[in-house]
Design a protein around this motif. Structure first.
Motif, PDB file in Angstrom:
ATOM      1  N   THR A  19      -8.883  11.489  -2.194  1.00 20.40           N
ATOM      2  CA  THR A  19      -7.604  11.392  -1.527  1.00 20.40           C
ATOM      3  C   THR A  19      -7.692  10.558  -0.131  1.00 20.40           C
ATOM      4  O   THR A  19      -8.360  10.650   0.609  1.00 20.40           O
ATOM      5  CB  THR A  19      -7.457  12.844  -1.133  1.00 20.40           C
ATOM      6  OG1 THR A  19      -7.394  13.900  -2.092  1.00 20.40           O
ATOM      7  CG2 THR A  19      -5.960  13.148  -0.287  1.00 20.40           C
ATOM      8  N   MET A  20      -6.567   9.782   0.083  1.00 15.01           N
ATOM      9  CA  MET A  20      -6.539   8.884   1.114  1.00 15.01           C
ATOM     10  C   MET A  20      -5.195   9.385   2.060  1.00 15.01           C
ATOM     11  O   MET A  20      -4.073   9.160   1.424  1.00 15.01           O
ATOM     12  CB  MET A  20      -6.368   7.386   0.826  1.00 15.01           C
ATOM     13  CG  MET A  20      -6.421   6.499   1.936  1.00 15.01           C
ATOM     14  SD  MET A  20      -6.131   4.850   1.255  1.00 15.01           S
ATOM     15  CE  MET A  20      -7.870   4.283   0.889  1.00 15.01           C
ATOM     16  N   THR A  34      -1.186   1.784   2.804  1.00 11.82           N
ATOM     17  CA  THR A  34      -2.006   2.767   2.143  1.00 11.82           C
ATOM     18  C   THR A  34      -1.758   2.740   0.689  1.00 11.82           C
ATOM     19  O   THR A  34      -2.926   2.495   0.146  1.00 11.82           O
ATOM     20  CB  THR A  34      -1.695   4.224   2.719  1.00 11.82           C
ATOM     21  OG1 THR A  34      -1.526   4.158   4.258  1.00 11.82           O
ATOM     22  CG2 THR A  34      -2.869   5.064   2.292  1.00 11.82           C
ATOM     23  N   ARG A  35      -0.832   2.557   0.227  1.00  7.73           N
ATOM     24  CA  ARG A  35      -0.645   2.771  -1.411  1.00  7.73           C
ATOM     25  C   ARG A  35      -1.206   1.340  -1.781  1.00  7.73           C
ATOM     26  O   ARG A  35      -1.810   1.145  -2.962  1.00  7.73           O
ATOM     27  CB  ARG A  35       0.750   2.809  -1.885  1.00  7.73           C
ATOM     28  CG  ARG A  35       1.156   4.193  -1.690  1.00  7.73           C
ATOM     29  CD  ARG A  35       2.646   4.668  -1.797  1.00  7.73           C
ATOM     30  NE  ARG A  35       2.760   5.875  -1.224  1.00  7.73           N
ATOM     31  CZ  ARG A  35       2.658   7.019  -1.741  1.00  7.73           C
ATOM     32  NH1 ARG A  35       1.873   7.231  -2.870  1.00  7.73           N
ATOM     33  NH2 ARG A  35       2.743   8.260  -1.171  1.00  7.73           N
ATOM     34  N   ALA A  38      -4.972   1.644  -1.447  1.00 10.87           N
ATOM     35  CA  ALA A  38      -5.594   2.825  -2.394  1.00 10.87           C
ATOM     36  C   ALA A  38      -5.585   1.959  -3.829  1.00 10.87           C
ATOM     37  O   ALA A  38      -6.569   2.296  -4.643  1.00 10.87           O
ATOM     38  CB  ALA A  38      -4.692   3.799  -2.434  1.00 10.87           C
ATOM     39  N   GLN A  42      -9.320   1.303  -5.846  1.00  9.32           N
ATOM     40  CA  GLN A  42      -9.728   2.119  -6.976  1.00  9.32           C
ATOM     41  C   GLN A  42     -10.321   1.421  -8.138  1.00  9.32           C
ATOM     42  O   GLN A  42     -11.162   1.544  -8.732  1.00  9.32           O
ATOM     43  CB  GLN A  42      -8.689   3.223  -7.560  1.00  9.32           C
ATOM     44  CG  GLN A  42      -7.386   2.374  -8.001  1.00  9.32           C
ATOM     45  CD  GLN A  42      -6.379   3.477  -7.965  1.00  9.32           C
ATOM     46  OE1 GLN A  42      -6.375   4.551  -7.754  1.00  9.32           O
ATOM     47  NE2 GLN A  42      -5.210   3.239  -8.933  1.00  9.32           N
ATOM     48  N   ILE A  49      -7.445   7.074  -6.358  1.00  7.63           N
ATOM     49  CA  ILE A  49      -7.244   7.136  -5.076  1.00  7.63           C
ATOM     50  C   ILE A  49      -5.812   7.663  -4.918  1.00  7.63           C
ATOM     51  O   ILE A  49      -4.876   6.889  -5.276  1.00  7.63           O
ATOM     52  CB  ILE A  49      -7.511   6.101  -4.363  1.00  7.63           C
ATOM     53  CG1 ILE A  49      -8.973   5.566  -4.285  1.00  7.63           C
ATOM     54  CG2 ILE A  49      -7.335   6.398  -2.906  1.00  7.63           C
ATOM     55  CD1 ILE A  49      -9.353   4.293  -3.406  1.00  7.63           C
ATOM     56  N   VAL A  51      -2.710   8.994  -2.591  1.00 10.77           N
ATOM     57  CA  VAL A  51      -2.467   8.796  -1.353  1.00 10.77           C
ATOM     58  C   VAL A  51      -1.731  10.109  -1.114  1.00 10.77           C
ATOM     59  O   VAL A  51      -0.754  10.443  -1.679  1.00 10.77           O
ATOM     60  CB  VAL A  51      -1.368   7.593  -1.232  1.00 10.77           C
ATOM     61  CG1 VAL A  51      -0.585   7.745   0.243  1.00 10.77           C
ATOM     62  CG2 VAL A  51      -2.201   6.373  -1.178  1.00 10.77           C
TER      63      VAL A  51
END
Ligand code: MLT
Length: 312
Positions: A19-20, A34-35, A38, A42, A49, A51
């Motif tokens: 989890t991020m 973030t996306r 992630a 991964q 991962i 978000v």
């Protein structure tokens, strides 16, 4: 036995979904960045991962959640400049930004722009600055809460132009931008990673780069500097963290995946398309992020004290 199982889990890592956390609402610059990281990381880590947007209180609610989560490598935090400034501006935080986290590395650095609702009266950057100087008390500016990048930019803007607009906090600048496009608020200082699509689609009016020079991604947009507003230069870094106590072999695997992500052509192209850029791989390390955060805390402490916003 504990040591053996610890090193075994480090070897198997990652063996399940990671989890991020992103401490701002969906649809803002933080969420976009973030996306992007992630999905890039991964690929290297071989695990999904996910978000998780945990918004509120200028980003400190999501940050507190990660601070108290298991230091097992499956709970990460993507955050930016507010990791330095939340602790200077928000009372009784349940965490210390330095002591309660393991830095993994820097990810991106990007600029901010000043955008207004479509029917905001001034034409051009100079007229905008003159208008704000005269009408600053009457305008409303959105931000993402105390210590957020958009809040810091607003404070700098107020200090530099000597104005006192109404500051309206949101759970992120995604929701703030929606209200701007709807005409509910007048102005927003936000990262291009959040505003670029709305600018290109002509759904907001971009008036200036919140910095000293123009952007390659928006070559026709003057900087505040060109309109006589000197000393205004803000750019926003993002970095990746894990809770204190996350084993070093796991931190090293995450830092390696981050260093590969900043070289990922998809990441580079997507970030450049929204006016930002990945950092060089040499900055995607724990030592560099630790040093950078300390520098930011050292720089912002006197600024926030002089603005009368220091709470600790
Ligand atoms: C901010 O600091 O303004 C945040 O980055 C906004 C967001 O990401 O939603």
């Amino acid at each position: 036995l504990a040591i053996a199982s610890l090193s075994a889990s480090a070897q198997e890592y990652p063996s399940k979904i990671i989890t991020m956390a992103m401490p701002y609402a969906p649809g803002g610059p933080g969420d976009t960045i973030t996306r992007l990281f992630a999905s890039a990381m991964q690929k290297t880590l071989g695990q999904q991962i996910v978000v998780e947007n945990v918004a509120g209180a200028g980003g400190s609610i999501g940050t507190a959640k990660v601070a108290r989560s298991a230091p097992d490598g499956y709970n990460l935090l993507m955050i930016h400049i507010s990791h330095a400034t939340n602790s200077l501006m928000i009372k009784n935080l349940s965490y210390d930004p330095v002591k309660d986290f393991e830095p993994i590395g820097l990810a991106t650095v990007g600029p901010m722009v000043l955008v207004a609702r479509k029917d905001f009266p001034p034409v051009g950057t100079q007229e905008f600055v003159d208008y704000i100087r005269k009408n600053g008390e009457k305008i409303s500016m959105g931000n993402a809460g105390a210590g957020s990048a958009s809040h810091l930019c607003s404070l700098l803007f107020m200090e530099t132009l000597g104005i006192k607009p109404t500051l309206i906090p949101y759970k992120g600048t995604g929701p703030a931008l929606n209200d701007l496009m709807g005409g509910q608020i007048d102005l927003l200082c936000d990262q291009t990673t959040g505003t670029m699509p709305a600018i290109k689609a002509n759904r907001v009016k971009a008036y200036a780069v919140a910095g000293s020079k123009r952007l390659e991604s928006l070559p026709d947009l003057p900087s505040l500097n060109e309109a006589g507003v000197k000393g205004f230069d803000i750019s926003i870094w993002f970095g990746l963290y894990a809770p204190k106590g996350t084993p070093k072999p796991i931190i090293d695997k995450l830092s390696d995946a981050l260093a590969k992500a900043v070289l990922d052509p998809v990441v580079k192209e997507r970030l450049e398309g929204i006016g930002s850029a990945p950092v060089a791989p040499a900055l995607a390390t724990p030592a560099k992020l630790r040093e950078h955060l300390q520098n930011e805390i050292n720089m912002f402490t006197p600024l926030i004290k002089s603005a009368g916003l220091y709470v600790n």
